[in-house]
Design an enzyme around this catalytic site. Structure first.
Site, PDB file in Angstrom:
ATOM      1  N   ARG A  68       0.865  -1.177   0.000  1.00 56.71           N
ATOM      2  CA  ARG A  68       0.000   0.000   0.000  1.00 56.71           C
ATOM      3  C   ARG A  68       0.902   1.227   0.000  1.00 56.71           C
ATOM      4  O   ARG A  68       1.974   1.227   0.609  1.00 56.71           O
ATOM      5  CB  ARG A  68      -0.931   0.021   1.220  1.00 56.71           C
ATOM      6  CG  ARG A  68      -2.040  -1.023   1.201  1.00 56.71           C
ATOM      7  CD  ARG A  68      -3.059  -0.738   0.106  1.00 56.71           C
ATOM      8  NE  ARG A  68      -4.223  -1.636   0.172  1.00 56.71           N
ATOM      9  CZ  ARG A  68      -4.313  -2.797  -0.467  1.00 56.71           C
ATOM     10  NH1 ARG A  68      -3.279  -3.205  -1.192  1.00 56.71           N
ATOM     11  NH2 ARG A  68      -5.388  -3.531  -0.374  1.00 56.71           N
TER      12      ARG A  68
ATOM     13  N   HIS B 241      -1.147  -0.044  -9.730  1.00 56.08           N
ATOM     14  CA  HIS B 241      -1.782  -0.918  -8.733  1.00 56.08           C
ATOM     15  C   HIS B 241      -2.381  -2.170  -9.388  1.00 56.08           C
ATOM     16  O   HIS B 241      -3.556  -2.495  -9.200  1.00 56.08           O
ATOM     17  CB  HIS B 241      -2.868  -0.154  -7.964  1.00 56.08           C
ATOM     18  CG  HIS B 241      -3.140  -0.749  -6.603  1.00 56.08           C
ATOM     19  ND1 HIS B 241      -3.542  -0.009  -5.520  1.00 56.08           N
ATOM     20  CD2 HIS B 241      -3.081  -2.040  -6.153  1.00 56.08           C
ATOM     21  CE1 HIS B 241      -3.725  -0.792  -4.474  1.00 56.08           C
ATOM     22  NE2 HIS B 241      -3.446  -2.036  -4.833  1.00 56.08           N
TER      23      HIS B 241
ATOM     24  N   GLU C 258      -4.053   7.631  -5.164  1.00 54.07           N
ATOM     25  CA  GLU C 258      -4.281   6.902  -6.411  1.00 54.07           C
ATOM     26  C   GLU C 258      -5.587   7.356  -7.054  1.00 54.07           C
ATOM     27  O   GLU C 258      -6.591   7.492  -6.360  1.00 54.07           O
ATOM     28  CB  GLU C 258      -4.315   5.391  -6.136  1.00 54.07           C
ATOM     29  CG  GLU C 258      -2.989   4.847  -5.631  1.00 54.07           C
ATOM     30  CD  GLU C 258      -2.988   3.336  -5.412  1.00 54.07           C
ATOM     31  OE1 GLU C 258      -4.020   2.679  -5.692  1.00 54.07           O
ATOM     32  OE2 GLU C 258      -1.963   2.807  -4.955  1.00 54.07           O
TER      33      GLU C 258
END
Length: 338
Positions: A251, A299, A280
């Protein structure tokens, strides 16, 4: 629960018909319903089991809910919702299904830096053959290098297995040093390090900087909790070798992004491969986009074409356990935050 009682299982995800049919074959007691992207209020009111990614009802909307099965390995975002924090509701994840693919992704990033592939791609884009290629491409044998794995869960254990197989020295950090074996966790057959025997040394979580001093690659696979936010800070980055590379597939909040940008810009560390970020999508104004020693992916390290089928295997196993009143796999420990 009585033998005749029906259990309403709501799938708040776009599972294929084949997956839904397979789940329905588990038991006639399971009433499997798929509702995506919206779950009607009357459905959630009678739901006992909820499979979800981002949909979390208010507690009063789901009085019969007893178990939330997440579609993700990380559950930090779920804890933003009151219903996921309720002590009388079990929460589980799909941790373990991403282990092999994410470990492969980490290894790919490590190899890309070792073989200077970012420069190779740049030369290729310009159709340029360098005058002195051996001065540019000078990889170090992987068996002479050390990887430090921050967080020794399913992903870290599989990466350790792969790296050890290449002859690398493997170090790891772990919050609970007394328990190196995985407990009540879903695991792919033949993957990982179930007994925790691979690392040459295991460090406490608060001594990552000490581990980082010996690493050529520092790979972050730790869950996001209040204890792990900004775990990779300026102290850790300053401890790393100038030739070292940071890889983060966990993360974004685990890494202090400002400190990382400073370390990358100044040459304090050699590079970083980042799949996750504090914000993000990564803002276009982020300096990370323009650094030539950074590899960025959006991601996607845990994604594969058959991710739904893999996730459904965890749900299927846990549904069987639920019917048999056995402990579910990958249960959230609210005290730990994962």
């Amino acid at each position: 629960m009585s033998e005749l009682e029906r259990i309403v299982v709501t799938l708040a995800i776009d599972f294929a018909d084949e997956i839904v049919d397979e789940l329905r074959e588990i038991s006639p007691r399971l009433q499997i319903e798929r509702h995506f992207p919206d779950v009607p209020s009357d459905v959630i009111a009678r739901t006992e089991v909820l499979y979800t990614v981002h949909y979390f009802p208010e507690p009063e909307q789901a009085p019969k809910l007893r178990w939330i099965q997440m579609h993700t390995a990380g559950m930090n975002h779920a804890l933003d919702y009151p219903i996921a924090r309720a002590e009388d509701i079990i929460a589980t994840s799909t941790s373990g299904i991403h282990a092999t693919n994410m470990a492969h992704c980490c290894l790919m990033m490590m190899l890309m830096f070792n073989y200077n592939m970012r420069v190779a791609f740049d030369l290729q884009s310009r159709a340029e053959w360098p005058a002195e290629p051996y001065a540019i491409f000078q990889p170090v044998d992987m068996e002479r290098q050390t990887v430090g794995i921050v967080g020794y869960g399913s992903i870290g254990r599989e990466l350790a297995r792969l790296c050890a197989g290449m002859g690398m020295t493997v170090l790891a950090s772990k919050r609970d040093l007394r328990n190196t074996a995985e407990v009540k966790a879903y695991a792919l057959e033949g993957a990982g390090d179930p007994s925790g025997e691979i690392p040459d040394r295991i460090y406490p979580a608060d001594t990552v900087a000490s581990m980082a001093r010996d690493c050529d690659y520092l790979v972050v696979t730790v869950p996001q909790t209040e204890f792990s936010e900004h775990l990779i800070d300026d102290e850790v980055l300053e401890a790393m070798k100038e030739s070292a590379v940071l890889v983060n597939v966990s993360r974004g909040a685990i890494v202090d992004e400002k400190a990382l940008i400073t370390a990358l810009s100044s040459g304090q560390i050699a590079g970083a491969a980042l799949d996750v970020f504090e914000d993000e999508p990564l803002p276009t104004i982020s300096p990370l986009w323009n650094l030539d020693n950074v590899i960025i992916t959006p991601h996607v390290a845990g994604f594969t074409r058959d991710i739904h089928e893999k996730a459904a295997r965890v749900l299927k196993e846990n549904l069987i356990r639920y019917l048999e009143n056995r402990p579910l796999l990958n249960q959230l420990d609210r005290a730990k935050g994962y």
